[in-house]
Design an enzyme around this catalytic site. Structure first.
Site, short mmCIF file in Angstrom:
data_model
loop_
_atom_site.label_atom_id
_atom_site.label_comp_id
_atom_site.label_asym_id
_atom_site.label_seq_id
_atom_site.Cartn_x
_atom_site.Cartn_y
_atom_site.Cartn_z
N HIS A 160 0.83 -1.22 0.00
CA HIS A 160 0.00 0.00 0.00
C HIS A 160 0.85 1.26 0.00
CE1 HIS A 160 -3.32 -2.70 1.36
NE2 HIS A 160 -2.32 -3.26 2.03
N SER A 281 14.81 21.81 -16.59
CA SER A 281 13.59 22.56 -16.84
C SER A 281 13.96 23.84 -17.58
CB SER A 281 12.92 22.89 -15.51
OG SER A 281 12.11 24.04 -15.63
N LYS A 287 16.02 22.08 -11.49
CA LYS A 287 15.35 20.81 -11.74
C LYS A 287 16.21 19.77 -12.43
CE LYS A 287 11.65 19.75 -11.04
NZ LYS A 287 10.35 20.03 -11.64
N GLU A 294 9.64 8.57 -17.00
CA GLU A 294 8.26 9.01 -17.20
C GLU A 294 7.76 8.63 -18.60
OE1 GLU A 294 7.48 13.17 -15.33
OE2 GLU A 294 9.60 13.06 -15.80
#
Ligand code: ARG
Length: 461
Positions: A160, A281, A287, A294
């Site tokens: 979980h 970024s 970043k 992804e």
């Protein structure tokens, strides 16, 4: 790409296919990549036509030479494809006829594009699968070397997404390796479903010639002959099987990517992904984004989509060949390209990833990760499990209330909750020792994990 070329069925028509008709009909932009398989199939077919006396020795020689010349031109990028010739089969046949005249016009004897395309697509899957299997094995190899490099690193195992029990980082990596091994099995099954020769089925009903299908089968190295000509030209199970393999494998990679995205976040900090798989970024100078993970996660959506599209395309089709079947190839090729890209991306990501053992340790020493071990300790002292579960629950609640953890508790503190705790309870609480107690086969103890590695290595040899 050139403009208008005469269609082979011109004899029956007076009008022309409209511009939009041609646009919908043409598949050459997609199926040109079947050229090698198409030529190999045509060569085997031509040799068979010679055996049954339809081609002369000279015609066969011309056809074989013509086809290899065409193959070389396509490979060199100098071949001109024509959209009005629709697909790879007609483009090659027309080019052959331009070169060798009537011999080329004889090649399509005892053959239909329906059995031809069914053959080419099968051969294509068989040819391409070796490379994909190689990528799966490399990825398993990379998971194994991460496991070996970090053999003693302890991390929280989750259920979980809440800290559950300590596990070895190696155990976590290998969990994906076993899944990938099953994916390789699914790929092999897809290849097996490409093993029967459809050629020799004609358009649907069989042929008016005593074709030697077993000869063609042998030439192409296939396992058998499709026994029903209607089944042979309408079956796309093998495309479904490949797309199913790719979808399942894609979902696996996606789940791993999700973990890498989480683990590389500031909140987790479990791993650092290399510059080779992260991007910056355009606005936020600080970043480092895990874009490759992804994107692999995102691409798994296409793989599931391709499978679903194919099933939908096939769903309402009557026997035997229907033109809808042409739509199989874009989905198949996209699944192939995508799974290859995704596997290669994962190999780069995992092989350059570094592990922050200290951060994992911090987490495993903070979140009551060995509560089950304490409960099991009391079981060994004769306390029924449900009772020991409750006692440890009380300890956790009390720690939470006072903002502490049981890792800093002394044996005497444990005895405040239950008298049977001995001094060795502080060892039991230790996550590293908890790992070593997971002696069940397939468990996370180092010995079991090392045995897994040996087992896996044998299987990918
Ligand atoms: N390009 C076609 C396909 O991919 C080849 C078969 C065409 N057959 C036909 N009867 N029009 O399915």
């Amino acid at each position: 790409m050139t403009g208008e070329k005469k269609k082979p069925w011109g004899g029956r028509f007076t009008g022309e296919l409209s511009g939009i008709g041609e646009k919908i009909s043409a598949s050459i932009d997609c199926d040109a990549r079947l050229y090698r398989q198409d030529i190999r199939g045509s060569m085997a077919h031509a040799k068979m036509l010679r055996r049954i006396g339809i081609l002369s020795e000279k015609e066969l020689k011309d056809i074989l030479a013509g086809l290899s010349g065409i193959e070389k031109e396509i490979e060199a990028g100098t071949f001109t494809f024509s959209r009005s010739l629709e697909d790879i089969h007609m483009n090659i046949e027309a080019a052959l006829t331009e070169r060798v005249g009537d011999a080329g016009r004889k090649l399509h004897t005892a053959r239909s594009r329906n059995d031809q395309v069914a053959l080419d697509t099968r051969l294509y899957i068989r040819d391409e699968s070796a490379g994909i299997r190689g990528l799966i094995k490399s990825m398993i190899g990379v998971l194994i070397s991460q496991a070996e490099k970090n053999a003693d690193v302890v991390m929280p195992g989750y259920t979980h997404l809440q800290v559950a029990q300590p596990v070895l980082f190696a155990h976590h990596m290998l969990a994906y390796a076993w899944g990938l091994l099953r994916d390789a099995g699914r790929l092999d099954a897809a290849v097996r479903s490409c093993g029967e020769l459809p050629l020799g089925s004609g358009a649907l009903a069989g042929l008016n010639y005593p074709v030697d299908r077993d000869f063609v089968r042998g030439e192409l190295g296939l396992d058998g002959i499709a026994r029903n000509s209607m089944d042979a030209v309408s079956d796309r199970d093998f495309v479904l099987d490949f797309c199913y393999f790719a979808a399942v494998c894609g979902v696996r990679l996606s789940r791993l990517c999700e973990e890498l995205v989480l683990w590389s976040s500031a909140e987790f900090g479990f791993v650092r992904l290399s510059d080779s798989v992260t991007t910056g970024s355009s606005i936020m100078p600080q970043k480092r984004n895990p874009d490759i993970a992804e994107l692999v996660r995102g691409k798994s959506g296409r793989l599931a989509g391709n499978l679903s599209a194919l099933i939908t395309i096939l769903k309402g089709l009557p026997m035997a060949y229907n033109r809808d079947l042409q739509e199989d190839k874009e989905r198949l090729f996209d699944s192939m390209d995508t799974i290859r890209l995704a596997l290669a991306g994962m190999i780069e990501t995992l092989s350059t990833m570094t592990v922050n053992a200290a951060r994992m340790k911090e987490s495993v020493y903070r979140n009551f990760s060995t509560a089950t071990d304490i409960a099991d300790y009391l079981v060994r002292k004769g306390v029924p499990f449900r009772k020991s579960h409750e006692i440890v629950g009380n300890i956790v609640r009390s720690c939470e209330e006072s903002g502490t953890d049981f890792f800093t508790m002394k044996a005497a503190d444990f005895r405040n909750f239950f008298p049977d705790f001995d001094d060795d309870i502080t060892d039991v609480v230790d996550p590293a020792q908890s790992i070593e107690r997971k002696i069940s086969p397939g468990g996370t103890s180092k010995k079991e994990v090392m045995a897994q590695i040996e087992d896996l290595k044998k299987r990918i040899r």
